[in-house]
Design a protein around this motif. Structure first.
Motif, short mmCIF file in Angstrom:
data_model
loop_
_atom_site.label_atom_id
_atom_site.label_comp_id
_atom_site.label_asym_id
_atom_site.label_seq_id
_atom_site.Cartn_x
_atom_site.Cartn_y
_atom_site.Cartn_z
N ILE A 127 -9.79 -28.13 35.75
CA ILE A 127 -8.39 -27.21 36.06
C ILE A 127 -8.85 -25.92 35.71
N GLY A 128 -9.75 -25.42 35.32
CA GLY A 128 -10.15 -24.10 34.97
C GLY A 128 -9.77 -23.58 33.44
N ALA A 129 -9.91 -24.71 32.63
CA ALA A 129 -9.49 -24.34 31.33
C ALA A 129 -10.87 -23.98 30.77
N ASP A 130 -10.65 -23.40 29.41
CA ASP A 130 -11.96 -22.85 28.92
C ASP A 130 -12.49 -23.87 27.84
N GLY A 131 -11.81 -24.79 27.55
CA GLY A 131 -12.33 -25.85 26.47
C GLY A 131 -11.52 -26.93 26.32
N GLU A 135 -20.24 -29.63 33.09
CA GLU A 135 -21.30 -29.45 32.22
C GLU A 135 -21.23 -27.96 31.90
N GLY A 136 -21.24 -27.56 30.50
CA GLY A 136 -21.05 -26.28 29.84
C GLY A 136 -19.72 -25.93 29.56
N GLN A 137 -18.80 -26.84 29.83
CA GLN A 137 -17.45 -26.69 29.08
C GLN A 137 -17.15 -26.91 27.79
N PRO A 138 -16.97 -26.11 26.76
CA PRO A 138 -16.89 -26.59 25.44
C PRO A 138 -16.01 -27.71 24.90
N ILE A 145 -11.80 -23.43 18.63
CA ILE A 145 -10.84 -22.90 19.57
C ILE A 145 -10.94 -21.12 19.30
N LEU A 146 -11.20 -20.84 18.29
CA LEU A 146 -11.19 -19.39 18.18
C LEU A 146 -12.51 -18.66 18.46
N THR A 147 -13.51 -19.71 18.23
CA THR A 147 -14.94 -19.38 18.66
C THR A 147 -14.92 -19.04 20.41
N ILE A 148 -14.03 -20.13 21.17
CA ILE A 148 -14.12 -20.12 22.50
C ILE A 148 -13.22 -18.82 22.79
N ALA A 149 -12.05 -18.44 22.15
CA ALA A 149 -11.48 -17.40 22.38
C ALA A 149 -12.20 -16.17 22.13
N ASN A 150 -12.95 -15.93 21.12
CA ASN A 150 -13.73 -14.49 21.21
C ASN A 150 -14.80 -14.56 22.17
N ASP A 151 -15.43 -15.75 22.45
CA ASP A 151 -16.62 -15.77 23.50
C ASP A 151 -15.78 -15.55 24.98
#
Length: 265
Positions: A162-166, A188-191, A252-258
């Motif tokens: 649904i378009g989430a980042d992780g 595939e590729g979604q954290p 979560i914060l790694t995803i946020a920064n990336d």
């Protein structure tokens, strides 16, 4: 084929269609618990869903989490999760499934036993999707993470992209007898981060044995299984532990920064 028709019928009769279904989802959003980063000793503030637009117009959290509670509803688990995430700068919104006008019982926590309302998974996915769409509209540039514990973990694992980042899946194995409960629907590729205790009492049945790593694809997706002699091996609420909280926050914060780097912020 018969089970599929049965699930579809249960969803139609229970969740409703059209305006009724939309009204039910709106109720889960309106009653959501919201934990926002804030100044002061507590490090967080409680908001209502109605206050989110004004808050997000004036503040920029590091990320936004849609949190799906367990089968017994919003609880101290939900509150503790919201607090530690907000204290780290992550806005957390937890829709209330029990705000529906009709909410069949889906588990007995005292035994513990789940699986009492099979169609609940579709209901919970709809609630998570509704909340995610609202938050995307309010804060389109912020990293969006899906997270859930127990039944909420099943929801997080199985909801289609649904378009989430992780995604963070707590207290679930990704193994089940019902096919719609089994596996991982993350692209595939979604954290993805999954966390489960090897001796979790909710998963004694052989059909529930396993862990989400069996369905993961690529290095961005990681499964952690806590085994004896770890004190977490037999736990269901893993993020009560500070080390587990750190693992979740780092993820979560790694995803946020990336995400912010990739979007040029």
């Amino acid at each position: 084929m018969r089970w599929a028709l049965g699930v579809a019928l249960a969803l139609a009769l229970g969740a409703g269609t059209g305006a009724r279904a939309a009204d039910e989802l709106q109720r889960t959003w309106d009653a959501a618990w919201v934990f926002a980063p804030a100044e002061g000793a507590a490090g967080y503030a409680r908001l209502s869903a109605a206050e989110l637009a004004e808050h997000l117009a004036a503040a920029s959290p590091r990320a936004v989490v849609v949190y799906a509670h367990g089968c017994d509803g919003l609880s101290e688990i939900s509150a503790a999760t919201g607090r530690f995430l907000a204290q780290a700068g992550v806005l957390t919104v937890a829709p209330d499934s029990f705000a529906r006008t009709n909410k069949p019982k889906s588990c007995d926590p005292g035994i513990p036993r789940g699986g009492l309302h099979r169609a609940v998974l579709g209901w919970r996915q709809a609630e998570m999707r509704f909340a995610a769409e609202r938050l995307r509209a309010l804060a389109p540039d912020l990293p969006l993470i899906l997270m859930g514990q127990s039944e909420g973990g099943i929801t997080t694992a199985t909801i289609p992209a649904i378009g989430a980042d992780g995604r963070v899946i707590e207290g679930w194995t990704c193994h089940a007898g019902w096919p719609e409960y089994r596996g991982l629907n993350a692209p595939e590729g979604q954290p993805v981060l999954s966390l489960v205790g090897a001796d979790d009492p909710w998963f004694r049945a052989p059909v529930l044995h396993g862990e989400c790593g069996a369905f993961m694809q690529g290095p961005e997706q990681r499964a952690i299984v806590y085994r004896a002699p770890s004190h977490l091996a037999g736990k269901h609420w893993l993020s009560s532990d500070r080390d587990v909280q750190k693992t979740i926050l780092d993820f979560i914060l790694t995803i946020a920064n990336d995400t912010k780097k990739n979007r040029g912020h």
